[in-house]
Scaffold this motif. Structure first.
Motif, mmCIF file in Angstrom:
data_model
loop_
_atom_site.group_PDB
_atom_site.id
_atom_site.type_symbol
_atom_site.label_atom_id
_atom_site.label_comp_id
_atom_site.label_asym_id
_atom_site.label_seq_id
_atom_site.Cartn_x
_atom_site.Cartn_y
_atom_site.Cartn_z
ATOM 1 N N SER A 196 0.816 -1.220 0.000
ATOM 2 C CA SER A 196 0.000 0.000 0.000
ATOM 3 C C SER A 196 0.846 1.265 0.000
ATOM 4 N N THR A 197 2.154 1.135 0.262
ATOM 5 C CA THR A 197 3.036 2.302 0.369
ATOM 6 C C THR A 197 3.254 2.959 -0.989
ATOM 7 N N LYS A 198 3.121 4.290 -1.013
ATOM 8 C CA LYS A 198 3.428 5.065 -2.219
ATOM 9 C C LYS A 198 4.513 6.078 -1.861
ATOM 10 N N ILE A 199 5.670 5.906 -2.495
ATOM 11 C CA ILE A 199 6.852 6.715 -2.191
ATOM 12 C C ILE A 199 6.916 7.911 -3.138
ATOM 13 N N GLY A 200 6.972 9.105 -2.575
ATOM 14 C CA GLY A 200 7.141 10.309 -3.387
ATOM 15 C C GLY A 200 8.619 10.588 -3.589
ATOM 16 N N SER A 201 9.178 10.131 -4.699
ATOM 17 C CA SER A 201 10.626 10.184 -4.944
ATOM 18 C C SER A 201 11.030 11.536 -5.519
ATOM 19 N N LEU A 202 11.661 12.354 -4.678
ATOM 20 C CA LEU A 202 12.060 13.698 -5.075
ATOM 21 C C LEU A 202 13.556 13.811 -5.355
ATOM 22 N N SER A 203 14.378 13.104 -4.571
ATOM 23 C CA SER A 203 15.829 13.221 -4.704
ATOM 24 C C SER A 203 16.333 12.604 -6.007
ATOM 25 N N PRO A 204 17.456 13.100 -6.515
ATOM 26 C CA PRO A 204 18.038 12.506 -7.726
ATOM 27 C C PRO A 204 18.396 11.041 -7.503
ATOM 28 N N PHE A 205 18.400 10.265 -8.574
ATOM 29 C CA PHE A 205 18.722 8.842 -8.468
ATOM 30 C C PHE A 205 20.222 8.594 -8.300
ATOM 31 N N TYR A 206 21.034 9.645 -8.392
ATOM 32 C CA TYR A 206 22.464 9.484 -8.108
ATOM 33 C C TYR A 206 22.754 9.870 -6.657
ATOM 34 N N PHE A 207 21.717 10.035 -5.872
ATOM 35 C CA PHE A 207 21.801 10.388 -4.465
ATOM 36 C C PHE A 207 21.503 9.143 -3.640
ATOM 37 N N ASP A 208 22.017 9.080 -2.404
ATOM 38 C CA ASP A 208 21.870 7.844 -1.624
ATOM 39 C C ASP A 208 20.451 7.582 -1.134
ATOM 40 N N ILE A 209 19.617 8.618 -1.033
ATOM 41 C CA ILE A 209 18.225 8.423 -0.611
ATOM 42 C C ILE A 209 17.516 7.437 -1.540
ATOM 43 N N TYR A 210 17.905 7.458 -2.812
ATOM 44 C CA TYR A 210 17.290 6.566 -3.800
ATOM 45 C C TYR A 210 17.457 5.096 -3.441
ATOM 46 N N ILE A 211 18.536 4.749 -2.746
ATOM 47 C CA ILE A 211 18.761 3.348 -2.379
ATOM 48 C C ILE A 211 17.608 2.841 -1.515
ATOM 49 N N LEU A 212 17.235 3.623 -0.508
ATOM 50 C CA LEU A 212 16.113 3.217 0.347
ATOM 51 C C LEU A 212 14.827 3.131 -0.466
ATOM 52 N N GLU A 213 14.585 4.115 -1.308
ATOM 53 C CA GLU A 213 13.360 4.123 -2.109
ATOM 54 C C GLU A 213 13.303 2.910 -3.033
ATOM 55 N N LEU A 214 14.419 2.614 -3.694
ATOM 56 C CA LEU A 214 14.465 1.503 -4.644
ATOM 57 C C LEU A 214 14.215 0.169 -3.947
ATOM 58 N N ILE A 215 14.909 -0.076 -2.834
ATOM 59 C CA ILE A 215 14.786 -1.370 -2.168
ATOM 60 C C ILE A 215 13.421 -1.529 -1.510
ATOM 61 N N ALA A 216 12.855 -0.450 -0.979
ATOM 62 C CA ALA A 216 11.501 -0.537 -0.422
ATOM 63 C C ALA A 216 10.506 -0.920 -1.513
ATOM 64 N N CYS A 217 10.730 -0.425 -2.698
ATOM 65 C CA CYS A 217 9.887 -0.770 -3.848
ATOM 66 C C CYS A 217 10.073 -2.234 -4.221
ATOM 67 N N LEU A 218 11.309 -2.671 -4.409
ATOM 68 C CA LEU A 218 11.586 -4.026 -4.873
ATOM 69 C C LEU A 218 11.248 -5.088 -3.829
ATOM 70 N N ALA A 219 11.481 -4.795 -2.575
ATOM 71 C CA ALA A 219 11.310 -5.801 -1.528
ATOM 72 C C ALA A 219 9.881 -5.903 -1.022
ATOM 73 N N LYS A 220 9.223 -4.751 -0.862
ATOM 74 C CA LYS A 220 7.922 -4.739 -0.203
ATOM 75 C C LYS A 220 6.745 -4.457 -1.134
ATOM 76 N N GLY A 221 7.049 -4.208 -2.395
ATOM 77 C CA GLY A 221 5.958 -3.937 -3.329
ATOM 78 C C GLY A 221 5.428 -2.524 -3.246
ATOM 79 N N ALA A 222 6.186 -1.623 -2.618
ATOM 80 C CA ALA A 222 5.790 -0.216 -2.576
ATOM 81 C C ALA A 222 5.876 0.368 -3.985
ATOM 82 N N THR A 223 5.020 1.333 -4.270
ATOM 83 C CA THR A 223 5.036 1.982 -5.578
ATOM 84 C C THR A 223 5.928 3.214 -5.530
#
Length: 514
Positions: A196-223
């Motif tokens: 059910s999680t929807k992540i509002g991805s604002l930071s650039p993908f060359y930034f480390d915040i993206y790592i958390l966003e990406l893995i939360a998406c891949l592991a838990k099915g977050a959008t």
């Protein structure tokens, strides 16, 4: 035992919710099954072009679903992904490519000339165009390529993130599978992420915040909802976008959040879906945080801290109690399986309320800097508290204190490295380039913390050199966030007793001018 970041995806969203939307990118909607198919197809093309097992592969694409596909593809192929900013000046792009030496560069047809124009080190055969791959059907080859990642072990690199370097060459921070897994396991134990999680991805993908966003998406099915690049400069439209998309999780740097609070948008644009807000990268003024908390009474706010050298973050503080506007916000306590040492100048543990350098030990430490053993050994050192066996710690250069309640508070920088707009910048790197501008005899860059302004003091060697001339020269090398905000020409830069530029005196002059 999990040994590879990709296993988050294979045992997570791909298995449990393959048909759910993984990425929202404008009008584009990609399911987890589609993400997998397209990534495998690209992985097959990567493997066919070059052996990339434990080798870097650069991704030179605008922030988009294509970057996510490329990153998963590189992991399938057993490579190390390195996302690049398509807005950086050609010289900086050249410095990164020449220093890291990626086996391949994944880009689009309209950007091939930019890559080839930046450096002669990348040949045409090393460039993979996503446009061409999307039009192909590789078929059975796509099924064989993913097996490459199973040859990796958990200490192998997963990605490289480039950050500012004092000599003009960005440092390539090597993040490994083990560190990412360790950090994300803690995240999933401490916080709720699900389909059910929807992540509002604002930071650039060359930034480390993206790592958390990406893995939360891949592991838990977050959008993963990719926020269009232009929205941050229009805070009202950004807020409307978050509301329309029913985003319930944000991981942002404080600067944009301060701007939103100052404009009174929290009262004008309700965000009823938002339930969790992470922030990191710089100090969040408590007054502005309180404005967010008053507007979103049911949301959880979490202050995270950590240099990129320790895989995203290493301390956290869940804001629960009321904190006065004039009181500093703690960075909290160590994340699970991470230890924070605050050492004095004698490399002994500081007492309660004693200020010292914040050092980190544990699986969270990265593998060091790509192709730079000297810089690596300078900050990744033997734990001075342990003389019995080899154990590395990372010296952050940040000053901190631990209070009687166990909470850690930042107290500034040990050197001249700063956090500005969420980016870590080494001021000597800017000075290095300024001194290369014709007509400049000396230069000093300081950070005006109250105004959050990079400030350049410079001494012309003869005829006047305008601020516009210097800014133009720097803009050819640096991204915008690294350009000085203010410029001060001086007949002579002040020196202290040991013959060095009096940086503290210059900082005091800024304070006196307010």
């Amino acid at each position: 035992m999990q040994t590879n970041v990709l296993e988050f995806f294979l045992a997570g969203a791909l298995k449990k919710c393959p048909n759910k939307t993984a990425i929202i990118d404008g009008d584009v909607r990609i399911s987890f099954a589609e993400l997998d198919r397209r990534s495998r197809t690209l992985a097959a093309a990567i493997v066919a072009r070059a052996g990339v097992l434990n080798e870097p592969v650069a991704v030179y694409l605008p922030k988009s679903a294509d970057v996510v596909i490329a990153n998963v593809a590189i992991m399938y192929a057993g490579g190390i992904y390195m996302n690049l900013d398509v807005k950086i000046p050609p010289l900086r792009l050249k410095n990164i490519l020449d220093h890291v030496g990626p086996k391949l560069v994944i880009t689009s047809r309209d950007r091939v000339a930019e890559v080839q124009g930046a450096t002669a080190g990348i040949t045409h055969s090393q460039i993979v165009c996503v446009d061409d791959i999307a039009a192909q059907d590789i078929g059975q080859e796509a099924d064989a390529a993913p097996l490459r990642f199973r040859k990796l072990i958990d200490t192998d690199p997963a990605c490289i993130i480039n950050t500012s370097g004092s000599t003009g060459t960005p440092k390539g921070v090597v993040l490994n599978h083990r560190g990412v897994i360790d950090f994300m396991d803690w995240v999933f134990e401490e916080f709720r992420f699900d389909e059910s999680t929807k992540i509002g991805s604002l930071s650039p993908f060359y930034f480390d915040i993206y790592i958390l966003e990406l893995i939360a998406c891949l592991a838990k099915g977050a959008t993963l909802v990719i926020i269009p690049d232009k929205l941050p400069i229009f805070p009202a439209k950004l807020m409307e976008f978050i509301a329309e998309q029913a985003v319930d999780f944000l991981f942002w740097v404080p600067s944009i959040m301060v701007n939103i609070a100052n404009l009174g948008l929290l009262e004008k644009v309700p965000l009823p879906a938002l339930r969790t807000v992470f922030f990191a990268g710089e100090v969040f003024p408590t007054r502005h945080l309180n404005m967010w908390r008053r507007a979103l009474k049911d949301a959880v706010f979490v202050n995270l801290y950590g240099p990129i050298e320790i895989h995203v973050d290493c301390t956290f503080y869940i804001v629960k109690d009321d904190i006065p506007d004039d009181q500093a916000l703690p960075i909290g306590s160590p994340c699970r399986n991470t230890d924070i040492l605050i050492l004095n100048e004698a490399d002994q543990l500081c007492a309660t309320d004693e200020q010292g350098e914040l050092c980190v030990r544990g699986s969270s430490l990265c593998g060091g800097y790509w192709n730079d053993l000297e810089k690596t050994t300078r900050v990744f050192v033997q734990n001075p508290l342990n003389t019995r066996y080899p154990e590395l710690i990372y010296r952050t250069g940040d000053l901190a204190v631990r209070r009687a309640d166990g909470l850690i508070y930042l107290a500034g920088r040990k050197d001249y490295q700063i956090k500005h707009m969420g980016y870590r910048i080494e001021l000597p790197e800017i000075e290095h380039q300024v001194l290369g501008v014709p007509g400049i005899a000396n230069a000093c860059v300081v950070y005006d913390s109250p105004k959050k302004a990079i400030t350049l003091f410079y001494q012309p060697s003869g005829a006047h050199v305008s601020a516009a001339t210097i800014r133009q020269a720097l803009s050819e090398v640096f991204p915008k966030y690294m350009l000085p905000t203010t410029y001060h020409a001086m007949a002579q830069l002040p020196m202290n007793a040991n013959g060095k530029i009096d940086r503290n005196g210059l900082l005091l002059s800024l304070a006196d001018s307010d």
